[in-house]
Design a protein around this motif. Structure first.
Motif, mmCIF file in Angstrom:
data_model
loop_
_atom_site.group_PDB
_atom_site.id
_atom_site.type_symbol
_atom_site.label_atom_id
_atom_site.label_comp_id
_atom_site.label_asym_id
_atom_site.label_seq_id
_atom_site.Cartn_x
_atom_site.Cartn_y
_atom_site.Cartn_z
ATOM 1 N N ASP A 181 0.859 -1.179 0.000
ATOM 2 C CA ASP A 181 0.000 0.000 0.000
ATOM 3 C C ASP A 181 0.897 1.232 0.000
ATOM 4 O OD1 ASP A 181 -2.780 1.088 0.193
ATOM 5 O OD2 ASP A 181 -1.940 2.020 1.988
ATOM 6 N N VAL A 182 0.738 2.063 -1.026
ATOM 7 C CA VAL A 182 1.600 3.234 -1.208
ATOM 8 C C VAL A 182 0.891 4.474 -0.695
ATOM 9 C CG1 VAL A 182 2.936 4.590 -2.852
ATOM 10 C CG2 VAL A 182 2.583 2.143 -3.257
ATOM 11 N N GLY A 183 1.607 5.242 0.142
ATOM 12 C CA GLY A 183 1.112 6.534 0.602
ATOM 13 C C GLY A 183 2.023 7.625 0.073
ATOM 14 N N ALA A 184 2.721 8.306 0.984
ATOM 15 C CA ALA A 184 3.609 9.396 0.594
ATOM 16 C C ALA A 184 4.998 8.912 0.194
ATOM 17 C CB ALA A 184 3.723 10.405 1.732
ATOM 18 N N GLY A 185 5.218 7.617 0.220
ATOM 19 C CA GLY A 185 6.521 7.067 -0.136
ATOM 20 C C GLY A 185 6.677 6.847 -1.632
ATOM 21 N N TRP A 205 -3.112 -6.111 -5.752
ATOM 22 C CA TRP A 205 -2.037 -6.392 -4.805
ATOM 23 C C TRP A 205 -1.279 -5.124 -4.421
ATOM 24 C CZ3 TRP A 205 0.021 -10.779 -8.446
ATOM 25 C CH2 TRP A 205 -0.934 -11.803 -8.494
ATOM 26 N N ILE A 206 -1.336 -4.107 -5.258
ATOM 27 C CA ILE A 206 -0.752 -2.807 -4.945
ATOM 28 C C ILE A 206 -1.869 -1.772 -4.953
ATOM 29 C CG2 ILE A 206 0.860 -1.003 -5.644
ATOM 30 C CD1 ILE A 206 2.622 -3.062 -6.899
ATOM 31 N N THR A 207 -1.990 -1.016 -3.863
ATOM 32 C CA THR A 207 -3.044 -0.015 -3.732
ATOM 33 C C THR A 207 -2.443 1.314 -3.286
ATOM 34 O OG1 THR A 207 -3.431 -0.748 -1.449
ATOM 35 C CG2 THR A 207 -4.839 -1.712 -3.170
ATOM 36 N N ALA A 208 -3.260 2.362 -3.322
ATOM 37 C CA ALA A 208 -2.848 3.692 -2.873
ATOM 38 C C ALA A 208 -3.747 4.125 -1.727
ATOM 39 C CB ALA A 208 -2.939 4.700 -4.013
ATOM 40 N N TYR A 209 -3.143 4.483 -0.601
ATOM 41 C CA TYR A 209 -3.900 4.966 0.551
ATOM 42 C C TYR A 209 -5.077 4.046 0.869
ATOM 43 C CZ TYR A 209 -1.137 9.240 0.431
ATOM 44 O OH TYR A 209 -0.104 10.150 0.480
ATOM 45 N N ARG A 226 14.549 4.270 -15.014
ATOM 46 C CA ARG A 226 13.964 3.527 -13.906
ATOM 47 C C ARG A 226 12.438 3.650 -13.894
ATOM 48 N NH1 ARG A 226 17.910 4.396 -8.625
ATOM 49 N NH2 ARG A 226 19.775 3.452 -9.555
ATOM 50 N N THR A 227 11.819 2.673 -13.234
ATOM 51 C CA THR A 227 10.367 2.685 -13.044
ATOM 52 C C THR A 227 10.068 3.308 -11.683
ATOM 53 O OG1 THR A 227 10.076 0.700 -14.386
ATOM 54 C CG2 THR A 227 8.316 1.242 -12.849
ATOM 55 N N THR A 228 9.132 4.251 -11.648
ATOM 56 C CA THR A 228 8.807 4.957 -10.409
ATOM 57 C C THR A 228 7.316 4.831 -10.104
ATOM 58 O OG1 THR A 228 10.574 6.564 -10.847
ATOM 59 C CG2 THR A 228 8.925 7.158 -9.190
ATOM 60 N N LEU A 229 7.003 4.495 -8.858
ATOM 61 C CA LEU A 229 5.617 4.379 -8.414
ATOM 62 C C LEU A 229 5.403 5.294 -7.212
ATOM 63 C CD1 LEU A 229 2.847 2.908 -8.642
ATOM 64 C CD2 LEU A 229 3.730 1.254 -6.982
ATOM 65 N N THR A 230 4.428 6.185 -7.324
ATOM 66 C CA THR A 230 4.040 7.073 -6.231
ATOM 67 C C THR A 230 2.512 7.062 -6.128
ATOM 68 O OG1 THR A 230 4.005 8.992 -7.706
ATOM 69 C CG2 THR A 230 6.056 8.571 -6.499
ATOM 70 N N ALA A 231 1.983 7.830 -5.184
ATOM 71 C CA ALA A 231 0.530 7.879 -5.002
ATOM 72 C C ALA A 231 0.104 9.267 -4.558
ATOM 73 C CB ALA A 231 0.082 6.837 -3.978
ATOM 74 N N THR A 232 -1.139 9.597 -4.870
ATOM 75 C CA THR A 232 -1.761 10.843 -4.423
ATOM 76 C C THR A 232 -2.945 10.499 -3.545
ATOM 77 O OG1 THR A 232 -1.124 11.964 -6.477
ATOM 78 C CG2 THR A 232 -2.865 12.983 -5.164
#
Length: 270
Positions: A181-185, A205-209, A226-232
């Motif tokens: 689970d991705v937040g501010a990271g 399997w991967i979610t945001a907040y 590179r591959t980058t994953l972030t979340a809002t």
């Protein structure tokens, strides 16, 4: 000839001594604090070195702490190797390991890595090898020369990326027993892994907040090559969740969701 032979024998004896110095060193919290760097917290009473396996598996709910000023190292890191819950808290400083396992052998064991600062450098990081492995990250940097594996074996693994940065060569998430689970990271992977990450997103399997936010995935845009994953976050706050701002007056804003549904007259909404 005799001088050369003496040097060879001395070298062989030195190598034998170095090899025999490696050991399994287990955390027992026997000291007066919770610090990794306190020899009395380990059994035998010695802080793990670069060729030693460090196992944090007892006592229940223990917290081993690496803080600013501590440069820790070990050959293999195991957290949650027994049948109880144990924690490694990295709040600062650094930790180097050739490989790391969180939630290792026992199905009833639970290993937790809480990272809020500092640097953790290792090869592969596997959460949930045979038990339950949890990574709670709110700050700091994790650098992997190999893969982030969730879970690593037959266990259950989860990653909560609330802050900080994870840099890995690749990502492996195994079915419903693994979740991120991705937040501010930020998660950064070498090369183009967008297909792998997108498949994990599509499978849930991967979610945001915790499913309330929006994921952002790109290759060669945010980080070259590179591959980058972030979340809002759901309301897209400004400053962003986890952002640092300088002291002074700041305008806070966010975007409220539109209460209307397509085709509905706004005036009819109460």
């Amino acid at each position: 000839m005799s001088t050369r032979m003496t040097c060879l024998v001395s070298l062989v004896l030195l190598l034998v001594q170095v090899h025999s110095a490696s050991a399994l060193i287990s955390w027992d919290a026997g000291g007066t604090d919770d610090l990794w760097s306190t020899a009395a917290n380990w059994s035998p009473d010695a802080v793990p070195g670069r060729i030693d396996a460090a196992s944090i598996d007892q006592p229940e709910n223990t917290h081993c702490v690496i803080q600013a000023g501590i440069a820790a190292e070990c050959e293999t890191l195991r957290v949650g190797n027994g049948g109880v819950k144990t924690n490694l808290d990295i709040t600062g400083g650094s930790l180097w390991a050739a490989g790391a396992y969180i939630g290792v052998d026992s199905p009833s064991g639970h290993g937790v890595l809480n990272m809020s600062g500092g640097l953790f450098s290792t090869g592969s990081l596997q959460t949930g090898w045979g038990g339950t492995g949890t990574l709670n990250m709110t700050g700091g940097v994790i650098e992997l020369t190999d893969n982030l594996v969730v879970p690593g074996g037959t266990g259950t693994g989860s990653v909560s990326l609330r802050g900080g940065t994870i840099k890995a060569y690749d990502l492996q998430v195994t079915g419903a027993s693994g979740s991120i689970d991705v937040g501010a990271g930020t998660l950064i992977l070498d090369g183009d892994d967008t297909a792998t990450v997108q498949a994990c997103i599509d499978n849930g399997w991967i979610t945001a907040y915790k499913g309330q936010g929006t994921l952002h995935l790109d290759y060669d845009v945010t980080n070259k090559g590179r591959t980058t994953l972030t979340a809002t976050a759901l309301l897209d706050p400004h400053p962003a969740d986890g952002a640092l701002v300088s002291p002074g007056e700041r305008e806070l804003s966010w975007t409220l969701p539109d209460p209307c549904v397509p085709g509905e007259d706004r005036k009819s909404v109460v």
